[in-house]
Write a protein that holds these residues in place. Sequence first.
Motif, PDB file in Angstrom:
ATOM      1  N   TYR A  81       0.732  -1.196  -0.239  1.00 50.61           N
ATOM      2  CA  TYR A  81      -0.038   0.082   0.027  1.00 50.61           C
ATOM      3  C   TYR A  81       0.926   1.058  -0.025  1.00 50.61           C
ATOM      4  O   TYR A  81       0.530   2.417   0.299  1.00 50.61           O
ATOM      5  CB  TYR A  81      -0.957  -0.101   1.237  1.00 50.61           C
ATOM      6  N   SER A  82       2.233   0.931  -0.272  1.00 49.33           N
ATOM      7  CA  SER A  82       2.962   2.405  -0.345  1.00 49.33           C
ATOM      8  C   SER A  82       3.702   2.374  -1.799  1.00 49.33           C
ATOM      9  O   SER A  82       3.817   3.321  -2.294  1.00 49.33           O
ATOM     10  CB  SER A  82       4.173   2.210   0.802  1.00 49.33           C
ATOM     11  N   LEU A  83       4.145   1.186  -2.173  1.00 47.47           N
ATOM     12  CA  LEU A  83       5.134   1.289  -3.374  1.00 47.47           C
ATOM     13  C   LEU A  83       4.092   1.485  -4.648  1.00 47.47           C
ATOM     14  O   LEU A  83       4.735   2.046  -5.705  1.00 47.47           O
ATOM     15  CB  LEU A  83       5.870  -0.277  -3.735  1.00 47.47           C
ATOM     16  N   ASP A  84       2.888   1.022  -4.477  1.00 47.49           N
ATOM     17  CA  ASP A  84       2.110   1.188  -5.834  1.00 47.49           C
ATOM     18  C   ASP A  84       1.960   2.920  -5.849  1.00 47.49           C
ATOM     19  O   ASP A  84       2.149   3.288  -7.055  1.00 47.49           O
ATOM     20  CB  ASP A  84       0.628   0.956  -5.538  1.00 47.49           C
ATOM     21  N   LEU A  85       1.659   3.565  -4.835  1.00 43.41           N
ATOM     22  CA  LEU A  85       1.600   5.064  -4.956  1.00 43.41           C
ATOM     23  C   LEU A  85       2.798   5.668  -5.180  1.00 43.41           C
ATOM     24  O   LEU A  85       3.030   6.754  -6.115  1.00 43.41           O
ATOM     25  CB  LEU A  85       1.190   5.500  -3.569  1.00 43.41           C
ATOM     26  N   ALA A  86       3.978   5.362  -4.469  1.00 43.19           N
ATOM     27  CA  ALA A  86       5.276   5.786  -4.972  1.00 43.19           C
ATOM     28  C   ALA A  86       5.646   5.514  -6.330  1.00 43.19           C
ATOM     29  O   ALA A  86       6.151   6.586  -7.123  1.00 43.19           O
ATOM     30  CB  ALA A  86       6.299   5.343  -4.061  1.00 43.19           C
ATOM     31  N   ALA A  87       5.356   4.339  -6.876  1.00 47.38           N
ATOM     32  CA  ALA A  87       5.693   4.159  -8.306  1.00 47.38           C
ATOM     33  C   ALA A  87       4.763   5.112  -9.101  1.00 47.38           C
ATOM     34  O   ALA A  87       5.476   5.584 -10.284  1.00 47.38           O
ATOM     35  CB  ALA A  87       5.301   2.682  -8.562  1.00 47.38           C
ATOM     36  N   ALA A  88       3.417   5.523  -8.882  1.00 49.31           N
ATOM     37  CA  ALA A  88       2.677   6.143  -9.828  1.00 49.31           C
ATOM     38  C   ALA A  88       3.452   7.740  -9.677  1.00 49.31           C
ATOM     39  O   ALA A  88       3.562   8.559 -10.535  1.00 49.31           O
ATOM     40  CB  ALA A  88       1.281   6.459  -9.419  1.00 49.31           C
ATOM     41  N   VAL A  89       3.914   7.990  -8.522  1.00 50.96           N
ATOM     42  CA  VAL A  89       4.324   9.384  -8.182  1.00 50.96           C
ATOM     43  C   VAL A  89       5.688   9.368  -8.967  1.00 50.96           C
ATOM     44  O   VAL A  89       5.926  10.376  -9.778  1.00 50.96           O
ATOM     45  CB  VAL A  89       4.803   9.618  -6.680  1.00 50.96           C
ATOM     46  N   ALA A  90       6.518   8.510  -8.971  1.00 45.91           N
ATOM     47  CA  ALA A  90       7.832   8.437  -9.586  1.00 45.91           C
ATOM     48  C   ALA A  90       7.481   8.608 -11.168  1.00 45.91           C
ATOM     49  O   ALA A  90       8.249   9.327 -11.983  1.00 45.91           O
ATOM     50  CB  ALA A  90       8.694   7.175  -9.232  1.00 45.91           C
ATOM     51  N   LYS A  91       6.616   7.724 -11.893  1.00 52.56           N
ATOM     52  CA  LYS A  91       6.335   7.856 -13.185  1.00 52.56           C
ATOM     53  C   LYS A  91       6.016   9.220 -13.456  1.00 52.56           C
ATOM     54  O   LYS A  91       6.412   9.716 -14.639  1.00 52.56           O
ATOM     55  CB  LYS A  91       5.362   6.607 -13.497  1.00 52.56           C
ATOM     56  N   LYS A  92       5.080   9.639 -12.762  1.00 53.83           N
ATOM     57  CA  LYS A  92       4.548  10.996 -13.456  1.00 53.83           C
ATOM     58  C   LYS A  92       5.370  11.973 -13.257  1.00 53.83           C
ATOM     59  O   LYS A  92       5.511  13.166 -14.121  1.00 53.83           O
ATOM     60  CB  LYS A  92       3.083  11.159 -12.642  1.00 53.83           C
ATOM     61  N   THR A  93       6.027  12.215 -12.069  1.00 51.58           N
ATOM     62  CA  THR A  93       7.107  13.293 -11.700  1.00 51.58           C
ATOM     63  C   THR A  93       8.283  13.342 -12.423  1.00 51.58           C
ATOM     64  O   THR A  93       8.754  14.275 -12.809  1.00 51.58           O
ATOM     65  CB  THR A  93       7.300  13.421 -10.263  1.00 51.58           C
ATOM     66  N   TYR A  94       8.844  11.990 -12.573  1.00 53.09           N
ATOM     67  CA  TYR A  94      10.176  11.902 -12.940  1.00 53.09           C
ATOM     68  C   TYR A  94      10.549  11.021 -14.312  1.00 53.09           C
ATOM     69  O   TYR A  94      11.517  10.731 -14.738  1.00 53.09           O
ATOM     70  CB  TYR A  94      11.323  11.189 -11.782  1.00 53.09           C
ATOM     71  N   ASP A  95       9.256  10.482 -14.731  1.00 48.43           N
ATOM     72  CA  ASP A  95       9.315   9.538 -15.629  1.00 48.43           C
ATOM     73  C   ASP A  95      10.199   8.266 -15.334  1.00 48.43           C
ATOM     74  O   ASP A  95      10.914   7.858 -16.098  1.00 48.43           O
ATOM     75  CB  ASP A  95       9.632   9.852 -17.010  1.00 48.43           C
ATOM     76  N   TRP A  96      10.040   7.735 -14.088  1.00 48.83           N
ATOM     77  CA  TRP A  96      10.836   6.787 -13.708  1.00 48.83           C
ATOM     78  C   TRP A  96      10.139   5.816 -13.297  1.00 48.83           C
ATOM     79  O   TRP A  96       8.937   5.715 -12.691  1.00 48.83           O
ATOM     80  CB  TRP A  96      11.596   7.486 -12.040  1.00 48.83           C
ATOM     81  N   ASP A  97      10.680   4.459 -13.819  1.00 46.12           N
ATOM     82  CA  ASP A  97      10.033   3.251 -13.491  1.00 46.12           C
ATOM     83  C   ASP A  97      10.564   2.609 -12.336  1.00 46.12           C
ATOM     84  O   ASP A  97      11.585   1.873 -12.237  1.00 46.12           O
ATOM     85  CB  ASP A  97      10.002   2.363 -14.806  1.00 46.12           C
ATOM     86  N   MET A  98       9.883   3.180 -11.366  1.00 48.47           N
ATOM     87  CA  MET A  98      10.593   2.595  -9.764  1.00 48.47           C
ATOM     88  C   MET A  98      10.513   1.055  -9.762  1.00 48.47           C
ATOM     89  O   MET A  98      11.494   0.548  -9.285  1.00 48.47           O
ATOM     90  CB  MET A  98       9.766   3.447  -8.728  1.00 48.47           C
ATOM     91  N   LEU A  99       9.632   0.503 -10.102  1.00 47.92           N
ATOM     92  CA  LEU A  99       9.255  -0.924  -9.722  1.00 47.92           C
ATOM     93  C   LEU A  99      10.714  -1.802 -10.522  1.00 47.92           C
ATOM     94  O   LEU A  99      11.123  -2.582 -10.040  1.00 47.92           O
ATOM     95  CB  LEU A  99       7.961  -1.597 -10.082  1.00 47.92           C
ATOM     96  N   ALA A 100      10.928  -1.182 -11.922  1.00 45.54           N
ATOM     97  CA  ALA A 100      11.991  -1.979 -12.694  1.00 45.54           C
ATOM     98  C   ALA A 100      13.314  -1.966 -11.941  1.00 45.54           C
ATOM     99  O   ALA A 100      14.059  -2.599 -12.215  1.00 45.54           O
ATOM    100  CB  ALA A 100      12.109  -1.137 -14.168  1.00 45.54           C
ATOM    101  N   ASP A 101      13.557  -0.827 -11.144  1.00 47.49           N
ATOM    102  CA  ASP A 101      14.666  -0.562 -10.177  1.00 47.49           C
ATOM    103  C   ASP A 101      14.929  -1.415  -9.025  1.00 47.49           C
ATOM    104  O   ASP A 101      15.614  -1.329  -8.222  1.00 47.49           O
ATOM    105  CB  ASP A 101      15.115   0.808 -10.164  1.00 47.49           C
ATOM    106  N   ILE A 102      13.543  -2.251  -8.608  1.00 51.25           N
ATOM    107  CA  ILE A 102      13.487  -2.920  -7.399  1.00 51.25           C
ATOM    108  C   ILE A 102      13.302  -4.272  -7.817  1.00 51.25           C
ATOM    109  O   ILE A 102      12.243  -4.744  -8.068  1.00 51.25           O
ATOM    110  CB  ILE A 102      12.566  -2.457  -6.477  1.00 51.25           C
ATOM    111  N   THR A 103      14.194  -4.979  -7.964  1.00 49.82           N
ATOM    112  CA  THR A 103      14.240  -6.575  -8.538  1.00 49.82           C
ATOM    113  C   THR A 103      13.308  -7.192  -7.773  1.00 49.82           C
ATOM    114  O   THR A 103      13.344  -7.550  -6.428  1.00 49.82           O
ATOM    115  CB  THR A 103      15.530  -7.113  -8.421  1.00 49.82           C
ATOM    116  N   GLY A 104      12.236  -7.780  -8.509  1.00 46.91           N
ATOM    117  CA  GLY A 104      11.353  -8.688  -7.815  1.00 46.91           C
ATOM    118  C   GLY A 104      10.144  -7.969  -7.001  1.00 46.91           C
ATOM    119  O   GLY A 104       9.058  -8.724  -6.848  1.00 46.91           O
ATOM    120  N   SER A 105       9.980  -6.917  -7.437  1.00 45.84           N
ATOM    121  CA  SER A 105       8.980  -5.859  -6.555  1.00 45.84           C
ATOM    122  C   SER A 105       7.726  -6.282  -7.399  1.00 45.84           C
ATOM    123  O   SER A 105       6.685  -6.248  -6.848  1.00 45.84           O
ATOM    124  CB  SER A 105       9.267  -4.534  -6.493  1.00 45.84           C
ATOM    125  N   LYS A 106       7.829  -6.044  -8.644  1.00 46.20           N
ATOM    126  CA  LYS A 106       6.377  -6.272  -9.686  1.00 46.20           C
ATOM    127  C   LYS A 106       5.815  -7.480  -9.372  1.00 46.20           C
ATOM    128  O   LYS A 106       4.650  -7.629  -9.105  1.00 46.20           O
ATOM    129  CB  LYS A 106       6.819  -6.104 -11.237  1.00 46.20           C
TER     130      LYS A 106
END
Length: 216
Positions: free
Chosen positions: A160-185
């Motif tokens: 309930y944190s990483l989904d929101l943080a990943a959306a923030v990262a994508k929209k703000t920095y165009d950063w695919d945060m989940l791709a940078d955390i191995t196994g997170s997806k």
Amino acid sequence: MLKLHGFAVSNYFNMVRIALETKGIPYEVVQRFPSQDEDWLSLSPIGKVPCLETPDGTLAETIVILEYLDESFPDKPLIPGTPFEKGMTRQLMQMIKLYIELPARRLFPGVFFGGKNSDAAVDEVKPVLEKGVRALNTLGRFDPYLIGAGPTAADFMLMYSLDLAAAVAKKTYDWDMLADITGSKALLDRLNEDPIAQRIAEEKQAQMAAFLSMRG
Ligand SMILES: N[C@@H](CCC(=O)N[C@@H](CS)C(=O)NCC(=O)O)C(=O)O
């Protein structure tokens, strides 16, 4: 019976809710939104949700509530194992809160609520999230859960944190945060497939439009 105060869109409320349901603890929900009203502040001193009414009094702060539940209802522990193993789960809970959820939350106004994030906030948040991502890669085992064979309280905080943080990262920095955390997806998919998680997600979805119009 325990009473959990909060609302279905709240990610912190849902962290506690999934813990209660997974452990099979009877509880009632009292729908509450954050406020600075005197009656609410007498239960939740900062005015946030969630808060848990227990037979002995009321507790606020999600990590405190999760710890209380695990100590009061030791079956199906969510902070399991030796003192050191418990420490590892607690360490992850704090890392997720401090270096993933809270920095991402600073940018919720611009990302989710139609506001504008300041340049300063945008600049300050990214390095904190990068540290959080590094910590998750260092501490997380993702085999298959964050720290072991079954879900812990840290997994519930993560989902309930990483989904929101990943959306923030994508929209703000165009950063695919989940791709940078191995196994997170794969872990988020596994956690979200659980029937309890699906019920919680349906209730969140059902309340979303009303919640957004209340904020707007
Ligand atoms: N540190 C609190 C954070 C809870 C929190 O931020 N809840 C949000 C709803 S998801 C809230 O009540 N926000 C209102 C506010 O910040 O005043 C916890 O761990 O429970």
